[in-house]
Enzyme design. Sequence first.
Site, short mmCIF file in Angstrom:
data_model
loop_
_atom_site.label_atom_id
_atom_site.label_comp_id
_atom_site.label_asym_id
_atom_site.label_seq_id
_atom_site.Cartn_x
_atom_site.Cartn_y
_atom_site.Cartn_z
N GLY A 99 0.83 -1.20 0.00
CA GLY A 99 0.00 0.00 0.00
C GLY A 99 0.87 1.25 0.00
O GLY A 99 1.03 1.91 1.03
N THR A 141 7.88 3.90 -12.61
CA THR A 141 7.67 4.09 -14.05
C THR A 141 9.01 4.21 -14.77
O THR A 141 10.06 4.44 -14.16
CB THR A 141 6.87 5.38 -14.33
OG1 THR A 141 7.70 6.50 -13.97
CG2 THR A 141 5.56 5.43 -13.57
N GLU A 147 11.53 -4.07 -4.68
CA GLU A 147 10.49 -4.07 -5.69
C GLU A 147 11.05 -3.80 -7.08
O GLU A 147 10.70 -4.45 -8.04
CB GLU A 147 9.42 -3.01 -5.35
CG GLU A 147 8.18 -3.17 -6.20
CD GLU A 147 7.22 -1.99 -6.11
OE1 GLU A 147 7.62 -0.93 -5.60
OE2 GLU A 147 6.09 -2.13 -6.60
C1 LIG Z 1 -1.28 -3.01 -12.64
C2 LIG Z 1 -0.74 -2.14 -11.54
C3 LIG Z 1 -0.50 -2.68 -10.31
C4 LIG Z 1 -0.02 -1.88 -9.28
N1 LIG Z 1 0.16 -2.44 -8.05
C5 LIG Z 1 0.52 -1.64 -7.01
C6 LIG Z 1 0.59 -2.15 -5.69
O1 LIG Z 1 0.38 -3.36 -5.47
N2 LIG Z 1 0.87 -1.32 -4.67
C7 LIG Z 1 1.11 0.01 -4.88
O2 LIG Z 1 1.39 0.72 -3.94
N3 LIG Z 1 1.08 0.54 -6.13
C8 LIG Z 1 0.76 -0.26 -7.19
N4 LIG Z 1 0.68 0.28 -8.46
C9 LIG Z 1 0.85 1.70 -8.62
C10 LIG Z 1 2.12 2.11 -9.32
O3 LIG Z 1 3.23 1.89 -8.51
C11 LIG Z 1 1.97 3.58 -9.72
O4 LIG Z 1 0.94 3.64 -10.69
C12 LIG Z 1 3.22 4.19 -10.27
O5 LIG Z 1 4.20 4.28 -9.28
C13 LIG Z 1 2.97 5.59 -10.86
O6 LIG Z 1 2.26 6.40 -9.99
P1 LIG Z 1 0.93 7.17 -10.46
O7 LIG Z 1 0.04 6.16 -11.08
O8 LIG Z 1 0.44 7.95 -9.34
O9 LIG Z 1 1.42 8.12 -11.61
P2 LIG Z 1 2.12 9.54 -11.44
O10 LIG Z 1 3.19 9.45 -10.43
O11 LIG Z 1 1.08 10.58 -11.28
O12 LIG Z 1 2.79 9.68 -12.85
C14 LIG Z 1 2.06 10.02 -14.03
C15 LIG Z 1 3.06 10.17 -15.17
O13 LIG Z 1 3.98 11.20 -14.84
C16 LIG Z 1 5.29 10.71 -14.87
N5 LIG Z 1 6.11 11.32 -13.81
C17 LIG Z 1 5.84 11.36 -12.49
N6 LIG Z 1 6.87 11.90 -11.81
C18 LIG Z 1 7.80 12.20 -12.73
C19 LIG Z 1 9.10 12.77 -12.65
N7 LIG Z 1 9.67 13.12 -11.50
N8 LIG Z 1 9.76 12.93 -13.81
C20 LIG Z 1 9.22 12.55 -15.00
N9 LIG Z 1 8.01 12.02 -15.13
C21 LIG Z 1 7.31 11.83 -14.01
C22 LIG Z 1 5.17 9.22 -14.65
O14 LIG Z 1 6.30 8.52 -15.15
C23 LIG Z 1 3.89 8.91 -15.36
O15 LIG Z 1 4.14 8.69 -16.72
C24 LIG Z 1 0.23 -0.52 -9.51
C25 LIG Z 1 -0.01 0.01 -10.76
C26 LIG Z 1 -0.49 -0.76 -11.78
C27 LIG Z 1 -0.73 -0.16 -13.13
#
Ligand SMILES: Cc1cc2nc3c(=O)[nH]c(=O)nc-3n(C[C@H](O)[C@H](O)[C@H](O)COP(=O)(O)OP(=O)(O)OC[C@H]3O[C@@H](n4cnc5c(N)ncnc54)[C@H](O)[C@@H]3O)c2cc1C
Lengths: 341, 388
Positions: free
Chosen positions: B124, B369, B240
């Site tokens: 989480g 990402t 991770e």
């Molecule tokens: C199938 C799936 C399973 C998942 N399972 C888990 C889980 O079990 N537990 C958990 O905690 N999370 C989980 N996640 C969440 C995942 O870790 C996040 O989606 C991921 O870290 C990105 O965060 P966000 O979705 O908030 O996107 P954001 O952080 O809002 O990012 C949106 C976009 O902006 C870009 N971006 C953000 N910051 C920067 C930066 N500093 N420089 C350049 N670009 C940037 C990102 O690369 C992305 O393209 C899961 C996600 C998916 C899709």
Amino acid sequence: MDLNPSDEQVQLVEAFEALYAKESPSERVRSAEATGFDADLWSTLIETGAVSMAADEAAGGWGATLLDLALVAEQHGRALGSAPIIDAQVAVRLLGRLDSGAAKDLLVGHLAGERLVSVALHPPIGGVLRMVPAGAVADSVIFFDVGELFAMDLGAERAQLRTTGAMPVADLPVAGATSLASGAVASEVFERARDEWMALTANALVGLANRALEIGVEYVKERHAFGTPIGSFQAVAHGLANARTSADGAMLLSREAAWAADEDPERFSELARLAFGFATEAAREASYASEHYHGGYGFMAEYDIQLYWRRAHAWPALMAEPDVIFASAERARLDRLKKGA
Amino acid sequence: MDFRLGESSEAFRAEAKAFLDEHFTEDVERMMHETGIHHSWDLHRALADQGLLAPSWPEEFGGQGKGHLEMIAFHEEFQRAGAPTYGQGTTAIVLGIILALGSDELKKMIIPPALRGEFIVSLGFTEPESGSDVAAAQTRAVRDGDEWVINGQKMFTTSAQDAKYVFMLTRTNPDAPKHRGLTTFLVPIDGGGVEVQPVQTISGERTNITFYSDVRIPDVMRIGEVDKGWDVMGLGLTLERSGAHDGHTIRLQRAMEAWATTPNEIDGTLPADDERTLAKLGRMAAEAEVTTLLARRSAWVADQGGRPGVEGSMAKLFSSEALLRQSRDFVNLMGPDGIRSFGDPTAPAKGEAEYALRFALGTTTYGGTSEIQRDIVARNGLGLPRAR
Ligand SMILES: Cc1cc2nc3c(=O)[nH]c(=O)nc-3n(C[C@H](O)[C@H](O)[C@H](O)COP(=O)(O)OP(=O)(O)OC[C@H]3O[C@@H](n4cnc5c(N)ncnc54)[C@H](O)[C@@H]3O)c2cc1C
């Protein structure tokens, strides 16, 4: 798994690194641009054993493995050496596989540093061997045509070609060739030489990519725009991070290919071609990123990065474009899988 | 140099294969795709029975003392087979953290039953307003005597529907700088106050949103010191991010090579007779080999006692982007047939490319990402100044 070179290999690399630092700094690379050949560098390389190392001990060489040669090739690529070291080594190994008296004589002269032998990468078209590596400076060339392997002595009359990457390549009309081998042996030996050329050139391209990236990274840390080093802009940093990742991948794959020549022979052809295709693109990506993040300065002849960009395009082009290479790698791979190896 | 993983790795790979042959049945696979749940209790308990839930741990803690080079062979086989791994994957991360940083009491309470396969743990970290910027988490934990009261919401709590606990990042001090007011807890899902809401995704994988209202937990469930949660996360994120997707690329490669060397049902032609197809297969072979080598290099660095931070990021970045490129290439190459979905009986190569395309998209996002991985390579690998 062990990704570290052996102590002997470390020594070998250090020796060639020092040689290239002294005999192939960018002034020397630039002064040899018209011909792509630096005669002083070449004679130093021969004295150091760069050609004879490729021969078996029985033939008077050092019996270096293809991986040893690959590590030297990486240094050669870093320094953009203006000398046909890979072509000469590939010729040594090719001749060492043949039994004929003509082949043995050629090898003796080649190892003694008297007659430089090179290998044409493609059969002649319309009676002409086109764009032969080291063709402008070699004394003899080995080529393959309709199931037969030939050697041909070269006269003095050879036009120096101007190419993107300053190489001693030449178009060579076929005349007075002697047969070295025919049938299955000829084609196998020729294919093997091409694969070895690709494996070694892949490692040279890795060295080229590594140095190009060092130059680029250094530059973007120094150069400022909008009040900050340009390396802090993600568009710049991420382009370099991608290129560094590709170059790391190319390095691992190219070393693995050279290693496989002795240690995983069934996969050698396939890996050599995969490495060559991948390293070609990695070197182009690295030199493009570094050139582009120099801005206008990268486009200026005065900045060294252009030397890298031009060679990253020119060196591998002598063989074929990546898609053609990838298709031939896959053919080798599917053959192997069919045989269940 | 030696590019072989080594005999003990190959022996462990053979064990993984034998295990999968027996336990990764067609039923398990079908269920996984039907429900989108990449966790199978049958498989999980069978792993536990054979002591395979934490094989890298020392024997005294219930492991088998396997090294990194053995573990990677094991993981490669699971991914190549397409077996469900999320439940055991996230659980292993959290158990690793507890083993390193948990109190003795917590260790005793969690580790033995977890290794017996009795439960799994979800992660989480991500919230509605924070993902990449993990440390911006807003879920609140407030101390109340010997207890903590938790309120907030987590996004993408994958496997929470099957999990007993969520390993959770919370804010305990909203006044401290972002990284200094965080604390991590192990929160029971069925202890009241937690709601799990399913989320469907492009690939069909199921994940969840989890809601926490006045969830009360004893202090013993805390991991690490109060307000020092970022130190705990450092270990968690490294564990991770070391997850590369090498096996998935090999799986796609096998499916595409089988497709290309089988005569087309309609006109009897062999896709592999076409130069363009061969070139794409070759390109995939190169990227699959590089993917494998980058992942194995990370394992080798760790095996040498190093910390494969940059190497791990390169492996994660390359493997996920390569999987995306390759699956897209093959879906395109198949023309209109390429979009016949996985699970549709008319799909070429069982729709493996079509599925991989949708699946790959997720791999470029979770576990950090691609942009975050590039930042790490640029900063820690190339020494570039902090991105802006
Ligand atoms: C199938 C799936 C399973 C998942 N399972 C888990 C889980 O079990 N537990 C958990 O905690 N999370 C989980 N996640 C969440 C995942 O870790 C996040 O989606 C991921 O870290 C990105 O965060 P966000 O979705 O908030 O996107 P954001 O952080 O809002 O990012 C949106 C976009 O902006 C870009 N971006 C953000 N910051 C920067 C930066 N500093 N420089 C350049 N670009 C940037 C990102 O690369 C992305 O393209 C899961 C996600 C998916 C899709």
